[in-house]
Design a protein around this motif. Structure first.
Motif, PDB file in Angstrom:
ATOM      1  N   VAL A  29       0.859  -1.174   0.000  1.00 53.38           N
ATOM      2  CA  VAL A  29       0.000   0.000   0.000  1.00 53.38           C
ATOM      3  C   VAL A  29       0.897   1.225   0.000  1.00 53.38           C
ATOM      4  O   VAL A  29       1.899   1.265   0.698  1.00 53.38           O
ATOM      5  N   THR A  30       0.534   2.207  -0.789  1.00 51.07           N
ATOM      6  CA  THR A  30       1.253   3.470  -0.788  1.00 51.07           C
ATOM      7  C   THR A  30       0.440   4.463   0.020  1.00 51.07           C
ATOM      8  O   THR A  30      -0.769   4.579  -0.177  1.00 51.07           O
ATOM      9  N   ALA A  31       1.082   5.169   0.938  1.00 49.75           N
ATOM     10  CA  ALA A  31       0.363   6.135   1.766  1.00 49.75           C
ATOM     11  C   ALA A  31       1.245   7.343   2.043  1.00 49.75           C
ATOM     12  O   ALA A  31       2.467   7.230   2.112  1.00 49.75           O
ATOM     13  N   ASN A  32       0.603   8.490   2.172  1.00 50.14           N
ATOM     14  CA  ASN A  32       1.285   9.701   2.608  1.00 50.14           C
ATOM     15  C   ASN A  32       0.879   9.949   4.045  1.00 50.14           C
ATOM     16  O   ASN A  32      -0.303  10.071   4.338  1.00 50.14           O
ATOM     17  N   ILE A  33       1.835  10.021   4.936  1.00 53.20           N
ATOM     18  CA  ILE A  33       1.571  10.326   6.333  1.00 53.20           C
ATOM     19  C   ILE A  33       2.277  11.640   6.623  1.00 53.20           C
ATOM     20  O   ILE A  33       3.493  11.738   6.465  1.00 53.20           O
ATOM     21  N   THR A  34       1.520  12.628   7.025  1.00 54.89           N
ATOM     22  CA  THR A  34       2.080  13.944   7.288  1.00 54.89           C
ATOM     23  C   THR A  34       1.828  14.309   8.740  1.00 54.89           C
ATOM     24  O   THR A  34       0.698  14.243   9.203  1.00 54.89           O
ATOM     25  N   CYS A  35       2.863  14.693   9.444  1.00 56.02           N
ATOM     26  CA  CYS A  35       2.763  15.048  10.860  1.00 56.02           C
ATOM     27  C   CYS A  35       3.283  16.473  11.028  1.00 56.02           C
ATOM     28  O   CYS A  35       4.461  16.729  10.794  1.00 56.02           O
ATOM     29  N   PHE A  36       2.399  17.401  11.407  1.00 58.53           N
ATOM     30  CA  PHE A  36       2.787  18.802  11.590  1.00 58.53           C
ATOM     31  C   PHE A  36       2.836  19.118  13.074  1.00 58.53           C
ATOM     32  O   PHE A  36       1.943  18.746  13.828  1.00 58.53           O
ATOM     33  N   SER A  37       3.865  19.827  13.500  1.00 57.94           N
ATOM     34  CA  SER A  37       4.021  20.190  14.908  1.00 57.94           C
ATOM     35  C   SER A  37       4.616  21.582  15.011  1.00 57.94           C
ATOM     36  O   SER A  37       5.379  22.009  14.147  1.00 57.94           O
ATOM     37  N   ARG A  38       4.275  22.282  16.077  1.00 51.88           N
ATOM     38  CA  ARG A  38       4.807  23.634  16.298  1.00 51.88           C
ATOM     39  C   ARG A  38       6.200  23.611  16.925  1.00 51.88           C
ATOM     40  O   ARG A  38       6.992  24.511  16.725  1.00 51.88           O
ATOM     41  N   THR A  39       6.492  22.575  17.722  1.00 46.87           N
ATOM     42  CA  THR A  39       7.795  22.499  18.392  1.00 46.87           C
ATOM     43  C   THR A  39       8.455  21.159  18.069  1.00 46.87           C
ATOM     44  O   THR A  39       7.789  20.201  17.676  1.00 46.87           O
ATOM     45  N   ILE A  67      10.671  11.000   4.449  1.00 50.84           N
ATOM     46  CA  ILE A  67      11.272  12.323   4.632  1.00 50.84           C
ATOM     47  C   ILE A  67      10.861  12.789   6.023  1.00 50.84           C
ATOM     48  O   ILE A  67       9.675  12.890   6.320  1.00 50.84           O
ATOM     49  N   LEU A  68      11.839  13.062   6.869  1.00 50.72           N
ATOM     50  CA  LEU A  68      11.560  13.422   8.251  1.00 50.72           C
ATOM     51  C   LEU A  68      12.112  14.806   8.587  1.00 50.72           C
ATOM     52  O   LEU A  68      13.129  15.230   8.045  1.00 50.72           O
ATOM     53  N   ALA A  69      11.435  15.495   9.503  1.00 54.37           N
ATOM     54  CA  ALA A  69      11.894  16.753  10.102  1.00 54.37           C
ATOM     55  C   ALA A  69      12.173  17.841   9.070  1.00 54.37           C
ATOM     56  O   ALA A  69      13.181  18.523   9.126  1.00 54.37           O
ATOM     57  N   GLU A  70      11.274  18.028   8.130  1.00 54.90           N
ATOM     58  CA  GLU A  70      11.406  19.085   7.128  1.00 54.90           C
ATOM     59  C   GLU A  70      10.898  20.410   7.701  1.00 54.90           C
ATOM     60  O   GLU A  70       9.936  20.440   8.469  1.00 54.90           O
ATOM     61  N   GLN A  71      11.511  21.514   7.303  1.00 56.21           N
ATOM     62  CA  GLN A  71      11.062  22.837   7.746  1.00 56.21           C
ATOM     63  C   GLN A  71       9.811  23.286   6.999  1.00 56.21           C
ATOM     64  O   GLN A  71       9.003  24.033   7.529  1.00 56.21           O
ATOM     65  N   PHE A  75       2.373  20.213  -0.099  1.00 52.37           N
ATOM     66  CA  PHE A  75       1.304  19.257   0.133  1.00 52.37           C
ATOM     67  C   PHE A  75       0.023  19.777  -0.498  1.00 52.37           C
ATOM     68  O   PHE A  75      -0.455  20.854  -0.140  1.00 52.37           O
ATOM     69  N   LEU A  76      -0.515  19.044  -1.466  1.00 50.87           N
ATOM     70  CA  LEU A  76      -1.774  19.391  -2.128  1.00 50.87           C
ATOM     71  C   LEU A  76      -1.785  20.821  -2.669  1.00 50.87           C
ATOM     72  O   LEU A  76      -2.755  21.552  -2.531  1.00 50.87           O
ATOM     73  N   GLY A  77      -0.691  21.233  -3.286  1.00 48.74           N
ATOM     74  CA  GLY A  77      -0.624  22.548  -3.910  1.00 48.74           C
ATOM     75  C   GLY A  77      -0.354  23.687  -2.944  1.00 48.74           C
ATOM     76  O   GLY A  77      -0.475  24.858  -3.311  1.00 48.74           O
ATOM     77  N   HIS A  78       0.002  23.378  -1.711  1.00 46.81           N
ATOM     78  CA  HIS A  78       0.315  24.390  -0.712  1.00 46.81           C
ATOM     79  C   HIS A  78       1.689  24.113  -0.124  1.00 46.81           C
ATOM     80  O   HIS A  78       2.176  22.987  -0.158  1.00 46.81           O
ATOM     81  N   ILE A  79       2.286  25.152   0.444  1.00 42.82           N
ATOM     82  CA  ILE A  79       3.527  25.006   1.188  1.00 42.82           C
ATOM     83  C   ILE A  79       3.166  25.192   2.655  1.00 42.82           C
ATOM     84  O   ILE A  79       2.608  26.223   3.037  1.00 42.82           O
ATOM     85  N   ILE A  80       3.463  24.190   3.463  1.00 44.90           N
ATOM     86  CA  ILE A  80       3.144  24.241   4.886  1.00 44.90           C
ATOM     87  C   ILE A  80       4.455  24.351   5.646  1.00 44.90           C
ATOM     88  O   ILE A  80       5.366  23.546   5.457  1.00 44.90           O
ATOM     89  N   SER A  81       4.548  25.387   6.489  1.00 49.03           N
ATOM     90  CA  SER A  81       5.768  25.623   7.256  1.00 49.03           C
ATOM     91  C   SER A  81       5.392  26.209   8.616  1.00 49.03           C
ATOM     92  O   SER A  81       4.205  26.359   8.935  1.00 49.03           O
ATOM     93  N   ALA A  82       6.393  26.580   9.398  1.00 52.96           N
ATOM     94  CA  ALA A  82       6.146  27.182  10.707  1.00 52.96           C
ATOM     95  C   ALA A  82       5.421  28.518  10.581  1.00 52.96           C
ATOM     96  O   ALA A  82       4.709  28.941  11.481  1.00 52.96           O
ATOM     97  N   GLU A  83       5.578  29.178   9.432  1.00 54.35           N
ATOM     98  CA  GLU A  83       4.905  30.460   9.210  1.00 54.35           C
ATOM     99  C   GLU A  83       3.433  30.286   8.862  1.00 54.35           C
ATOM    100  O   GLU A  83       2.679  31.243   8.836  1.00 54.35           O
TER     101      GLU A  83
END
Length: 146
Positions: A29-39, A67-71, A75-83
């Motif tokens: 199975v192919t899956a995308n798992i995305t984990c977003f955190s503030r700290t 891919i782990l610990a990216e700044q 994702f889905l046509g957006h850039i998700i970051s700390a900002e």
């Protein structure tokens, strides 16, 4: 945590082999798992929870695909970051480079595409109103530079 499973698709170019010769279907199975955190601490806790769930499910990961610990993440046509969330400049460039619209179908497709980014455009409704007017039934399709 966001999980988007996608089933692999198999295309057969020839008739199916007899039943006794068929192999068992693949269980990959192919899956995308995305984990977003503030700290960083929260991120490590999230990753620990994700890896625990993956291990309990008996799923194996391919390290070269992880891919782990990216700044920032595209994702889905957006850039998700700390900002926060912003639009992907590559996607916007593709929209800007589209050829001129020739008919109502093209206008509807363009409006559907650009509406995806409406949250990033102040006054999108007012900007897009002339295009929406072109899609009204019975309206002649007149494309001008005005």
């Amino acid at each position: 945590m966001v999980l988007h499973p996608r089933s692999p698709v198999r295309v057969l170019a020839s008739p199916r082999p007899p039943r006794r010769q068929r192999k068992q279907p693949s269980s990959s199975v192919t899956a995308n798992i995305t984990c977003f955190s503030r700290t960083w601490t929260n991120h490590l806790q999230c990753l620990k929870q994700v890896f625990t769930l993956i291990h309990q499910a008996g799923i194996q990961l391919k390290p070269s695909k992880c891919i782990l610990a990216e700044q920032s993440v595209s994702f889905l046509g957006h850039i998700i970051s700390a900002e926060g969330i912003s639009s992907d400049s590559d996607k916007l460039r593709a929209i800007a480079d589209l050829p001129l619209l020739k008919d109502v179908h093209d206008v509807r497709a363009f409006l559907g595409l650009t509406s995806y980014y409406r949250r990033f455009m102040k006054g999108f409704t007012d900007i897009a109103k002339p295009l929406h007017d072109l899609t009204k039934k019975g309206e002649p399709f007149l494309w001008t530079n005005a």
